[in-house]
Design a protein around this motif. Structure first.
Motif, short mmCIF file in Angstrom:
data_model
loop_
_atom_site.label_atom_id
_atom_site.label_comp_id
_atom_site.label_asym_id
_atom_site.label_seq_id
_atom_site.Cartn_x
_atom_site.Cartn_y
_atom_site.Cartn_z
N ASN A 1 -10.58 5.81 -11.60
CA ASN A 1 -11.88 5.48 -11.00
C ASN A 1 -11.53 5.13 -9.75
N HIS A 2 -10.46 4.76 -9.34
CA HIS A 2 -10.39 4.26 -7.65
C HIS A 2 -9.05 5.15 -7.12
N VAL A 3 -9.11 6.17 -7.08
CA VAL A 3 -7.90 7.26 -6.32
C VAL A 3 -7.80 6.90 -5.11
N ARG A 4 -6.41 6.62 -4.63
CA ARG A 4 -6.20 6.68 -3.27
C ARG A 4 -5.34 7.79 -2.75
N ARG A 5 -6.15 8.72 -2.22
CA ARG A 5 -5.50 10.07 -1.89
C ARG A 5 -4.36 10.03 -1.10
N GLN B 1 0.71 -1.16 -0.05
CA GLN B 1 -0.10 0.18 -0.16
C GLN B 1 0.96 1.14 -0.10
N GLN C 1 -2.00 5.66 -10.58
CA GLN C 1 -3.26 4.97 -10.17
C GLN C 1 -4.44 5.15 -10.95
N PHE C 2 -5.31 4.29 -10.57
CA PHE C 2 -6.62 4.02 -11.67
C PHE C 2 -7.21 5.33 -11.20
#
Length: 712
Positions: A132-136, A123, A129-130
């Protein structure tokens, strides 16, 4: 329903009972026997039902239930796994949570007994990053505006993204990769010291600069861990015994400061309010001054605290009138040298009408007065006396004590306390025939303890005789060449779970177990008969002990699982750093010895075993015998790298005498039971790590790999 003999008897027709009564009740006696067997049958049926559950089953059933679910037993070196019942009970629950970080963290804490934090390194990878699924929270670039992520860089709490690391995590080399999970373990524990007098800096004319440590040395403050019974979230800083940084103290002052928390400061009996505490750098400037001094301001005086060095700077308006006490947590590896831990089972004398107790403070104000009172009690027929100190005070005294014939005195700290005894002059212990003195739970500094006359026995349990006697603020010894204890009589000395400096004794016998004998440097004398480098020390028997310094003994009866870390300097007159006069008797087993040590026969010692194995392997590969020059070359190469590596050799450091994780495994697992050699043998650290690796094989998700990292 339990069928008693009376209940069965009452079911019979009345005519049978009357006839039975007329003939002396033989039928009732028969039914009593039958009822006993029925009761046994009912008990057995109930137990058969209970045996279906791990919580209620008999002990002999536990392995069978464990076998049904594939349970593998572990080394029982930690209380939580010493009995497999609890582990078998938790197995199903753990498997339902298999692979989750919180479950792995709970597992790590249970099987090692250490605080732990699990990090999913996948992680923390810097990736595209994709959308549609952003990990801020996973940002490739570092924000200089956020102090906490920067504070945690390269720590177990690092939250910044990293580039991929393709090295294997199984050998604790690589970290950041897709299949990697890391387990950080804290081997250093937090030990409390409550209401201990803060100590002024020497030669501070204003009396405004203080130390937390009762020896007036720098010591890092350790956060008091808030542990959870059942781990439901990943551990944070407050959940582990981690050193408090200046920035963390500033930002989370209310978490660390206050009564019952990591530390507190009391001035003249009043707790200093947290609004007055300021985290600050109080390091030396090189001119005798500290980096900062609190100014007087209109909105109230501030108290500067440096948690990294364990220092306090007061404003003039808060100069203490009577006393200033501190409560804090310091770090160390195990219960050794005294402290607020359980020591009651090491007390030798039990208070009785024949063995009175003299309390300090209370009945007597000083230790010297208590010894004088013990002498008075002897005149009244009390040959055994306990002197018990019931606080963490600092007793600066000049002591000379006389023990009468066959008198036994135990000077001890009460359970859960560690008072400091600052000797103002050498402590002379004079004993008449058959006298015995026992010391337990004391921190002694300042001068030397020595004996004269005919003291029979001297025992030390959980004591610290400060190596070097007195220390500078940075922890360096002021008098490194002076001994902590000199025995001038033929005395039997027992030392267990202690830290002591140079120990000199010519005659008698000595037994040292689970202790550290520290001469402040490997080239100085740790154990001998005198400092003139000619007299041999008394007969020595030792186990699980780390000697830092040279050893010269008349005879070593036995030495098991020990480390003798010593070397000669260029001007030394000794023939070897470890030197035993009588080499025909005694034995040294599973220990580390420096090159050319003169000792009795050895068994499975290092580096001897490694040298012999390497010579044998080389001869087999070459198909011939090696020459003396070749064997000497192999010996020299191995001796250069196969040496103990310590986290720190400075007393007062949390990692004092702890074997570093990069210490050769021949020493880390070289004891007779494959634990480590030296003073921390009984921690069984290799077995704890082995337990964890065994469990991770079962509970990791397919394709994942775990690495173990020591955070302290």
């Amino acid at each position: 329903m339990t069928m008693t003999s009376q209940k069965i008897y009452d079911l019979l027709p009345a005519i049978y009972r009357l006839r039975d009564s007329e003939h002396g009740e033989p039928l009732k006696a028969l039914l009593s026997v039958i009822a006993g067997q029925v009761e046994l049958l009912e008990e057995n049926l109930d137990q058969l039902y209970d045996d279906q559950f791990i919580e209620t089953c008999a002990d002999w059933v536990v392995p069978y239930i464990g076998d049904l679910i594939g349970y593998r037993p572990l080394h029982g070196v930690v209380s939580s796994v010493s009995s497999p019942r609890a582990e078998v009970a938790n197995t199903i629950a753990f498997r339902r949570r298999k692979g989750t970080a919180s479950m792995l963290e709970q597992l790590a804490r249970d099987v090692t007994g250490w605080d732990a934090r699990v990090v999913e390194f996948f992680q923390l990878l810097a990736t595209t990053q994709f959308m549609n699924h952003v990990r801020r929270e996973n940002q490739a670039l570092v924000s200089l505006k956020q102090w906490e992520p920067l504070e945690n860089i390269q720590s177990p709490f690092d939250s910044l993204a990293h580039l991929a690391d393709v090295r294997r995590i199984g050998n604790s080399q690589g970290k950041y990769n897709i299949p990697n999970i890391g387990v950080f373990l804290w081997r250093i524990q937090a030990y409390p010291l409550t209401d201990s007098p803060a100590v002024k800096l020497n030669n501070d004319e204003h009396d405004l600069r203080y130390f937390f440590h009762p020896l007036a040395i720098d010591t890092p403050l350790i956060g008091k861990p808030e542990r959870e019974r059942d781990i439901s979230h990943i551990a944070e800083r407050i959940n582990v015994p981690m050193q408090i940084s200046r920035r963390m103290l500033r930002e989370y002052l209310n978490v660390y400061y206050g009564n019952g928390k990591s530390f507190s400061i009391t001035c003249d009996g009043k707790l200093i309010d947290d609004s007055q505490i300021v985290a600050c750098n109080l390091a030396d400037t090189g001119t005798g001054a500290w980096a900062h001094q609190p100014p007087e301001v209109d909105d109230g005086a501030k108290v500067f605290v440096d948690p990294v060095l364990g220092r306090i700077a007061l404003p003039q308006s808060l100069k203490p009138g009577n006393s200033m006490t501190v409560s804090f947590h310091y770090g160390f590896s195990t219960d050794l040298g005294g402290g607020a831990y359980e020591r009651a089972d090491t007390f030798n004398l039990t208070p009785t009408p024949e063995t009175p107790v003299i309390h300090i403070p209370g009945e007597q104000a000083t230790i010297l007065e208590a010894f004088q009172e013990a002498s008075n009690r002897y005149a009244n027929g009390h040959k055994s006396v306990v002197i018990e100190i019931r606080d963490n005070g600092r007793y600066a005294e000049a002591i000379n004590c006389l023990l009468r014939e066959n008198q036994r005195i135990e000077l001890r700290a009460a359970n859960g306390f560690r008072p400091t005894l600052v000797l103002q002059q050498d402590w002379a212990i004079t004993g008449n025939k058959g006298a015995e003195l026992i010391l337990n739970g004391l921190l002694v500094c300042g001068e030397t303890i020595y004996t004269k006359e005919t003291l029979l026995n001297l025992s030390l349990f959980h004591c610290t005789l400060v190596p070097g006697l007195q220390l500078e603020p940075n922890g360096k010894p002021l008098t490194p060449a002076r001994a902590s204890m000199v025995i001038e009589t033929s005395t039997t000395v027992v030392i267990e779970h202690c830290i002591i400096g140079t120990f000199l004794i010519k005659s008698g016998s000595v037994r040292i177990e689970n202790s550290i004998v520290h001469a402040t440097d490997p080239t100085r004398i740790a154990y001998a008969g005198s400092m003139d480098e000619t007299d041999a020390g008394a007969v020595l028997q030792t186990s699980n002990t780390t000697f830092i310094g040279k050893v010269h003994s008349t005879q070593i009866m036995s030495a098991n699982n020990c480390i003798f870390w010593a070397r000669l300097n260029s001007t030394d007159t000794w023939p070897a750093p470890v030197w035993c006069d009588r080499q025909q008797s005694g034995c040294i087993r599973f220990s580390y010895l420096p090159p050319n040590a003169i000792t009795p026969p050895r068994y499975q010692c290092q580096p001897d075993i490694q040298i012999a194995n390497e010579i044998e392997r080389t001869e087999q590969s070459l198909g011939r015998n090696l020459s003396d020059i070749e064997m000497n070359s192999i010996s020299e190469q191995i001796q250069n790298w196969l040496t103990p590596k310590f986290t720190s050799l400075q007393y007062g450091n949390p990692g004092f005498a702890q074997l570093n994780s990069n210490c050769p495994e021949q020493i880390r697992i070289g004891a007779e039971d494959e634990s480590e050699m030296g003073v921390f043998h009984d921690l069984y650290q290799p077995q704890r790590e082995s337990n964890l690796r065994t469990r991770f094989e079962e509970y990791l998700k397919v394709g994942m790999e775990a690495g173990i990292f020591y955070a302290s």
